[in-house]
Design an enzyme around this catalytic site. Structure first.
Site, PDB file in Angstrom:
ATOM      1  N   THR A 185     -67.950 -52.796-161.407  1.00 47.40           N
ATOM      2  CA  THR A 185     -68.508 -52.040-160.284  1.00 47.40           C
ATOM      3  C   THR A 185     -68.219 -50.567-160.510  1.00 47.40           C
ATOM      4  O   THR A 185     -67.156 -50.217-161.006  1.00 47.40           O
ATOM      5  CB  THR A 185     -67.919 -52.459-158.920  1.00 47.40           C
ATOM      6  OG1 THR A 185     -68.318 -51.521-157.913  1.00 47.40           O
ATOM      7  CG2 THR A 185     -66.418 -52.518-158.941  1.00 47.40           C
ATOM      8  N   ASP A 216     -67.735 -48.510-158.200  1.00 51.78           N
ATOM      9  CA  ASP A 216     -66.827 -48.054-157.141  1.00 51.78           C
ATOM     10  C   ASP A 216     -65.355 -48.287-157.458  1.00 51.78           C
ATOM     11  O   ASP A 216     -64.481 -47.766-156.766  1.00 51.78           O
ATOM     12  CB  ASP A 216     -67.155 -48.758-155.815  1.00 51.78           C
ATOM     13  CG  ASP A 216     -68.504 -48.332-155.250  1.00 51.78           C
ATOM     14  OD1 ASP A 216     -69.025 -47.305-155.714  1.00 51.78           O
ATOM     15  OD2 ASP A 216     -69.021 -49.029-154.369  1.00 51.78           O
ATOM     16  N   ARG A 251     -73.450 -20.494-151.907  1.00 51.48           N
ATOM     17  CA  ARG A 251     -73.754 -21.641-151.057  1.00 51.48           C
ATOM     18  C   ARG A 251     -72.591 -22.638-150.987  1.00 51.48           C
ATOM     19  O   ARG A 251     -71.726 -22.660-151.856  1.00 51.48           O
ATOM     20  CB  ARG A 251     -75.001 -22.378-151.576  1.00 51.48           C
ATOM     21  CG  ARG A 251     -76.285 -21.593-151.376  1.00 51.48           C
ATOM     22  CD  ARG A 251     -77.480 -22.453-151.754  1.00 51.48           C
ATOM     23  NE  ARG A 251     -78.733 -21.785-151.440  1.00 51.48           N
ATOM     24  CZ  ARG A 251     -79.305 -21.791-150.239  1.00 51.48           C
ATOM     25  NH1 ARG A 251     -78.729 -22.438-149.242  1.00 51.48           N
ATOM     26  NH2 ARG A 251     -80.446 -21.161-150.039  1.00 51.48           N
TER      27      ARG A 251
END
Length: 296
Positions: free
Chosen positions: A137, A139, A174
């Site tokens: 995964t 993650d 920004r």
């Protein structure tokens, strides 16, 4: 042991084919036949598989993204969606999978996948199948696992995105907000932020205070830093709230919101020449920052 099978399940990540190739070549070294189950648990349920060998279909795949045997993202055989008499029902069809695997005489099944895949693998193991789980995964959130394959490449791509956003943010003064995947675990956001020079990292494990985030950015402006990089995991939440990133790209307040999602899955694995350099670079940056922190 005479026959083993490989099953790839869940979202595609970099390194799927590298793992498949490694299993095939190791099996051949020990005179074990290797088979690939097509489209994950769906293939196991339908008894759909092919033989793999390093001279034909498992050759030349080391650098390729994706999976040569496919993968399924919605095939929970313990709660499988079926249509009967025009109605949708969910049934436990795991016994069919067990029956197929035993009739095919698979001595072991390698399950390549994340937490959902490994939960099903565990339950199939309780029903008598020999299972070896290979954690996958981006993650990096599989229990009892230090690192999952697919994660390093995801962090490298996110870090590279931060490098590019850094240039734009600094040029145009920004606040650059980069949203990355990580519904329950903030590893990608945290490590890419450290490696990529992020100023704020918001992760699911720590509910954030938006006012404190704003204070950090204002403090940077007061020091002459007219830009900031904010990395947000998709599951990050403010204290007492549920939303993650609000606003649109260039919302008129000097804030740009960029999302990195599927493209971090579809890259070639981190050991390809270009990605190997990026992965090494992000690991080097992390190591350097950790050493500095420990020394202080």
């Amino acid at each position: 042991m005479k026959k083993v099978a490989i099953l790839a399940n869940g979202g595609d990540v970099s390194g799927f084919n590298a793992v498949i190739r490694g299993i095939v070549k190791t099996a051949e070294t020990h005179n074990i036949k290797c088979y690939g189950i097509i489209e994950g648990y769906k293939g196991l349920l339908e008894n759909n598989y092919i033989e793999l060998d390093s001279f034909t279909n498992a050759s030349g795949i080391l650098y390729k993204g994706g999976s040569i045997i496919g993968s399924s993202t919605n095939a929970n055989v313990f709660n499988y969606k079926v249509e009967e008499n025009g109605k949708i029902e969910y049934k436990d069809l795991s016994d069919i999978c067990v029956k197929n695997a035993k009739e095919d005489e698979f001595d072991c099944i390698f399950t390549l996948g994340g937490d959902g895949t490994q939960k099903s693998a565990r339950d199939l193991g309780l029903k008598g199948l020999n299972i070896i789980g290979v954690p996958k995964t981006i993650d990096n959130d599989v229990a009892c696992t230090d690192i999952t394959f697919g994660y390093n490449t995801a962090v490298s791509v996110a870090m590279e995105a931060l490098d590019r956003l850094h240039t734009t943010g600094e040029t145009h003064h920004r606040i650059m907000v980069l949203e990355v995947m990580g519904r329950y675990a903030g590893w990608i956001a945290l490590e890419s932020s450290i490696a990529g020079g992020g100023d704020v990292a918001l992760i699911p494990e720590v509910p954030f205070d938006l006012e404190k985030v704003a204070e950090k950015i204002k403090a940077r402006i007061a020091r002459g830093k007219k830009f900031s990089l904010v990395v947000v995991a998709e599951g990050a939440m403010p204290k007492g709230g549920e939303i993650t990133v609000q606003g649109t790209r260039d919302n008129g307040q000097g804030v740009d919101n960029t999302k990195l999602r599927r493209n971090r899955r579809k890259s070639s694995k981190s050991t390809s020449r270009a990605n190997r350099f990026r992965s090494k670079k992000h690991n080097t940056r992390l190591y350097a920052k950790r050493r500095n922190t420990y020394s202080i």
